[in-house]
Design a protein around this motif. Structure first.
Motif, mmCIF file in Angstrom:
data_model
loop_
_atom_site.group_PDB
_atom_site.id
_atom_site.type_symbol
_atom_site.label_atom_id
_atom_site.label_comp_id
_atom_site.label_asym_id
_atom_site.label_seq_id
_atom_site.Cartn_x
_atom_site.Cartn_y
_atom_site.Cartn_z
ATOM 1 N N SER A 1 -37.109 121.469 -59.787
ATOM 2 C CA SER A 1 -38.282 121.929 -60.538
ATOM 3 C C SER A 1 -39.429 120.935 -60.429
ATOM 4 C CB SER A 1 -37.918 122.158 -62.008
ATOM 5 O OG SER A 1 -37.578 120.936 -62.644
ATOM 6 N N ILE A 2 -39.108 119.642 -60.361
ATOM 7 C CA ILE A 2 -40.163 118.628 -60.226
ATOM 8 C C ILE A 2 -40.813 118.739 -58.852
ATOM 9 C CG2 ILE A 2 -40.690 116.165 -60.338
ATOM 10 C CD1 ILE A 2 -38.207 115.814 -62.035
ATOM 11 N N LEU A 3 -40.031 118.974 -57.852
ATOM 12 C CA LEU A 3 -40.587 119.134 -56.514
ATOM 13 C C LEU A 3 -41.487 120.363 -56.437
ATOM 14 C CD1 LEU A 3 -37.462 118.190 -54.370
ATOM 15 C CD2 LEU A 3 -39.474 116.772 -54.889
ATOM 16 N N ARG A 4 -41.271 121.322 -57.346
ATOM 17 C CA ARG A 4 -42.154 122.492 -57.443
ATOM 18 C C ARG A 4 -43.292 122.246 -58.441
ATOM 19 N NH1 ARG A 4 -37.032 125.271 -57.332
ATOM 20 N NH2 ARG A 4 -37.146 125.534 -59.611
ATOM 21 N N LYS A 5 -43.398 120.985 -58.903
ATOM 22 C CA LYS A 5 -44.500 120.508 -59.758
ATOM 23 C C LYS A 5 -44.479 121.058 -61.184
ATOM 24 C CE LYS A 5 -47.645 119.449 -55.940
ATOM 25 N NZ LYS A 5 -47.277 118.018 -55.978
ATOM 26 N N HIS A 6 -43.287 121.439 -61.650
ATOM 27 C CA HIS A 6 -43.162 121.724 -63.079
ATOM 28 C C HIS A 6 -43.196 120.394 -63.825
ATOM 29 C CE1 HIS A 6 -41.380 123.186 -66.893
ATOM 30 N NE2 HIS A 6 -41.944 124.327 -66.546
ATOM 31 N N LEU A 7 -43.778 120.407 -65.045
ATOM 32 C CA LEU A 7 -44.109 119.145 -65.710
ATOM 33 C C LEU A 7 -43.139 118.714 -66.803
ATOM 34 C CD1 LEU A 7 -47.973 119.636 -66.055
ATOM 35 C CD2 LEU A 7 -46.741 118.368 -64.314
ATOM 36 N N TRP A 8 -42.089 119.484 -67.032
ATOM 37 C CA TRP A 8 -41.122 119.110 -68.068
ATOM 38 C C TRP A 8 -39.773 118.760 -67.456
ATOM 39 C CZ3 TRP A 8 -41.921 123.836 -71.839
ATOM 40 C CH2 TRP A 8 -43.176 123.706 -72.470
ATOM 41 N N ILE A 9 -39.169 117.691 -67.972
ATOM 42 C CA ILE A 9 -37.791 117.340 -67.624
ATOM 43 C C ILE A 9 -36.959 117.470 -68.897
ATOM 44 C CG2 ILE A 9 -36.239 115.526 -66.841
ATOM 45 C CD1 ILE A 9 -38.536 114.437 -65.172
ATOM 46 N N PHE A 10 -35.937 118.285 -68.848
ATOM 47 C CA PHE A 10 -35.092 118.506 -70.015
ATOM 48 C C PHE A 10 -33.964 117.483 -70.055
ATOM 49 C CE2 PHE A 10 -37.234 122.509 -69.215
ATOM 50 C CZ PHE A 10 -37.659 122.866 -70.495
ATOM 51 N N SER A 11 -33.518 117.195 -71.267
ATOM 52 C CA SER A 11 -32.545 116.121 -71.467
ATOM 53 C C SER A 11 -31.264 116.351 -70.674
ATOM 54 C CB SER A 11 -32.228 115.975 -72.957
ATOM 55 O OG SER A 11 -31.754 117.199 -73.502
ATOM 56 N N GLY A 12 -30.887 117.615 -70.483
ATOM 57 C CA GLY A 12 -29.660 117.910 -69.746
ATOM 58 C C GLY A 12 -29.708 117.539 -68.278
ATOM 59 N N ALA A 13 -30.898 117.267 -67.750
ATOM 60 C CA ALA A 13 -31.040 116.902 -66.338
ATOM 61 C C ALA A 13 -30.944 115.396 -66.113
ATOM 62 C CB ALA A 13 -32.379 117.406 -65.793
ATOM 63 N N VAL A 14 -30.914 114.609 -67.202
ATOM 64 C CA VAL A 14 -30.985 113.145 -67.084
ATOM 65 C C VAL A 14 -29.584 112.554 -66.952
ATOM 66 C CG1 VAL A 14 -31.667 111.018 -68.241
ATOM 67 C CG2 VAL A 14 -33.163 113.019 -68.319
ATOM 68 N N TYR A 15 -29.434 111.695 -65.938
ATOM 69 C CA TYR A 15 -28.161 111.006 -65.687
ATOM 70 C C TYR A 15 -28.104 109.666 -66.409
ATOM 71 C CZ TYR A 15 -24.780 108.187 -63.075
ATOM 72 O OH TYR A 15 -23.756 107.349 -62.726
ATOM 73 N N GLY A 16 -29.234 108.924 -66.369
ATOM 74 C CA GLY A 16 -29.246 107.604 -66.986
ATOM 75 C C GLY A 16 -30.638 107.013 -67.006
ATOM 76 N N VAL A 17 -30.784 105.865 -67.683
ATOM 77 C CA VAL A 17 -32.069 105.171 -67.777
ATOM 78 C C VAL A 17 -31.866 103.700 -67.475
ATOM 79 C CG1 VAL A 17 -33.010 106.804 -69.464
ATOM 80 C CG2 VAL A 17 -31.772 104.784 -70.265
ATOM 81 N N SER A 18 -32.958 103.022 -67.098
ATOM 82 C CA SER A 18 -32.857 101.615 -66.713
ATOM 83 C C SER A 18 -32.694 100.699 -67.915
ATOM 84 C CB SER A 18 -34.088 101.208 -65.914
ATOM 85 O OG SER A 18 -35.268 101.366 -66.692
ATOM 86 N N LYS A 19 -33.123 101.159 -69.102
ATOM 87 C CA LYS A 19 -32.965 100.392 -70.344
ATOM 88 C C LYS A 19 -33.163 101.347 -71.507
ATOM 89 C CE LYS A 19 -37.750 98.823 -71.083
ATOM 90 N NZ LYS A 19 -37.863 99.498 -72.401
ATOM 91 N N GLU A 20 -32.905 100.861 -72.710
ATOM 92 C CA GLU A 20 -33.122 101.708 -73.882
ATOM 93 C C GLU A 20 -34.607 102.032 -74.002
ATOM 94 O OE1 GLU A 20 -32.302 101.724 -78.722
ATOM 95 O OE2 GLU A 20 -31.577 100.077 -77.464
ATOM 96 N N LEU A 21 -34.917 103.313 -74.179
ATOM 97 C CA LEU A 21 -36.301 103.766 -74.162
ATOM 98 C C LEU A 21 -36.784 104.114 -75.562
ATOM 99 C CD1 LEU A 21 -36.113 106.126 -71.048
ATOM 100 C CD2 LEU A 21 -36.954 103.763 -71.119
ATOM 101 N N GLN A 22 -38.076 103.902 -75.786
ATOM 102 C CA GLN A 22 -38.723 104.245 -77.040
ATOM 103 C C GLN A 22 -39.549 105.515 -76.870
ATOM 104 O OE1 GLN A 22 -38.087 102.407 -79.855
ATOM 105 N NE2 GLN A 22 -36.679 101.290 -78.493
ATOM 106 N N ASP A 23 -39.628 106.333 -77.907
ATOM 107 C CA ASP A 23 -40.479 107.512 -77.863
ATOM 108 C C ASP A 23 -41.909 107.115 -77.523
ATOM 109 O OD1 ASP A 23 -38.401 109.148 -78.499
ATOM 110 O OD2 ASP A 23 -39.085 109.651 -80.518
ATOM 111 N N GLY A 24 -42.504 107.834 -76.590
ATOM 112 C CA GLY A 24 -43.878 107.565 -76.185
ATOM 113 C C GLY A 24 -44.001 106.629 -75.005
ATOM 114 N N GLU A 25 -42.900 106.035 -74.586
ATOM 115 C CA GLU A 25 -42.936 105.074 -73.486
ATOM 116 C C GLU A 25 -43.211 105.781 -72.161
ATOM 117 O OE1 GLU A 25 -40.013 101.612 -71.570
ATOM 118 O OE2 GLU A 25 -39.539 102.552 -73.512
ATOM 119 N N ILE A 26 -44.012 105.142 -71.306
ATOM 120 C CA ILE A 26 -44.252 105.670 -69.962
ATOM 121 C C ILE A 26 -43.070 105.309 -69.069
ATOM 122 C CG2 ILE A 26 -45.720 105.536 -67.912
ATOM 123 C CD1 ILE A 26 -48.086 105.067 -69.733
ATOM 124 N N VAL A 27 -42.557 106.303 -68.353
ATOM 125 C CA VAL A 27 -41.396 106.087 -67.487
ATOM 126 C C VAL A 27 -41.652 106.676 -66.109
ATOM 127 C CG1 VAL A 27 -39.735 106.070 -69.391
ATOM 128 C CG2 VAL A 27 -40.302 108.243 -68.269
#
Length: 397
Positions: A16-42
């Motif tokens: 969906s991102i390659l088709r330029k949709h702008l939302w990523i849903f939580s179920g698509a996420v495998y992991g993060v580089s560190k604990e993230l805060q709401d509003g943080e740019i990633v």
């Protein structure tokens, strides 16, 4: 180039991102580089560590809102926002909305459609009202205000923050509404040569529904000598448009006493006391059921009946019942202007509700206009959720 925190997707979840949709849903996420805060740019990466996009993180179903498909230098992020806002302004210039002698109010930034998801900016005669729908944009409001001052210059006298109803209050955010720059005691603006007051404190959304501008103009073309009923009238903008088109009588109905006061005020601003207007504080369904008067034109512009998919079934029933009542309020050869702003109600869904309502009311009905949101609320072709306003004008026997 300084780096942002990283979000990694599960295998094969980048399509969906390659088709330029702008939302990523939580179920698509495998992991993060560190604990993230709401509003943080990633930065978002595929499972095999290929860069995909940059956006704001927020805990929830939609966990990343993308605003760029290109890497951004962390040290130059303010330059990025300046370019984004400049692009949005230039798009409105193409639409002939700046320096327009007939209209000085329009949507300046329309979230995902301007690649600034989570941000709404409406322009009212040199006053910009900002509304954040994400923590990332809420935290950026001071920066965005400075950018607006720099880009708009003498075309900006004040910036007002109005996000109290769109962001959940937490210990970490500041939802205080008020002026971020300048001030304005009394704000009036024009739309298609009609004048309106803006109530920043009590008004819904940013204070006015700019998305109906072109539809109000269409309405005015049919109103000469006609009686008009405006249900869910809010600021009375459709009522003003009806009188501007020569309506003989207008009744405005809204459950809010404040809304009817504003409608009365806007009608008096344009026509003094020289028109036959009745403002009625009443529940729309109760009014349509109990009032026996019929009209040449009926306008139904309700708030969203469904904000989530689990409410869709009840919303469809409500649209059917409302429009059947609207059909029954029409004189012979009457016009029904009817709308849905519920995002989860698709255009085919809305047509189905109207089809059933016409059958319930035993009306022979023809579609004469299909209506949608004004062009300053553009629809991002890659992000269909940006299309939300559906409307029909129906001619009955």
């Amino acid at each position: 180039m300084a780096d942002f925190s990283k979000v990694f997707l599960k295998p094969n979840r980048e399509k969906s991102i390659l088709r330029k949709h702008l939302w990523i849903f939580s179920g698509a996420v495998y992991g993060v580089s560190k604990e993230l805060q709401d509003g943080e740019i990633v930065e978002v990466f595929s499972h095999d560590k290929q860069y995909l996009a940059t956006g704001h993180f927020q805990n929830g179903s939609i966990c990343v809102r993308i605003f760029s498909f290109n890497k951004i230098d962390k040290e130059k992020i303010n330059d990025f926002w300046k370019e984004a806002i400049t692009n949005a302004i230039n798009r409105r210039k193409v639409l002939n909305l700046f320096d327009n002698p007939n209209t000085n109010s329009f949507r300046l930034i329309h979230g995902e459609s301007d690649l600034m998801p989570g941000l709404i900016a409406d322009y009212y005669n040199e006053v910009v009202v900002l509304q954040a729908h994400s923590v990332g944009m809420l935290e950026l409001l001071p920066v965005l205000t400075e950018v607006l001052k720099d880009v708009l210059k003498e075309k900006l006298v004040a910036v007002y923050s109005k996000s109290g109803s769109t962001i959940k209050q937490t210990e970490d955010n500041d939802l205080k509404e008020g002026f971020l720059y300048g001030s304005a005691d009394e704000i009036t603006f024009t739309e298609n040569d009609m004048k309106f007051h803006l109530d920043l404190v009590k008004g819904q959304k940013t204070g006015f529904f700019l998305d109906q501008r072109d539809n109000r103009k269409i309405l005015s073309e049919y109103c000469k000598g006609k009686s008009v009923l405006n249900v869910f009238g809010y600021t009375g903008a459709f009522s003003v448009a009806a009188f501007a088109g020569g309506a003989s009588k207008v009744v405005t109905v809204d459950v809010s006493e404040n809304a009817i006061e504003m409608a009365n005020r806007n009608i008096e601003l344009n026509f003094g006391k020289n028109v036959e207007h009745q403002g009625v504080v009443a529940d729309a369904f109760e009014f349509l059921k109990n009032n026996e008067e019929k009209f040449d034109i009926v306008i139904l512009d309700p708030p969203a009946f469904a904000k989530h998919l689990d409410a869709k079934n009840n919303a469809m029933k409500a649209y059917r019942r409302l429009n059947a009542a609207g059909f029954n309020k029409l004189n012979r050869n009457g016009l029904l202007f009817t709308f849905s702003c519920s995002q989860v109600i698709t255009k085919p869904d809305f047509f189905t509700a109207i089809y059933n309502a016409a059958g319930d009311s035993k009306k022979q009905t023809s579609i004469v206009h299909q209506l949608h949101q004004a062009p300053d609320h553009p629809i991002n072709i890659f992000h269909p959720e940006t299309e939300y306003l559906k409307g029909l004008v129906l001619l009955t026997d």
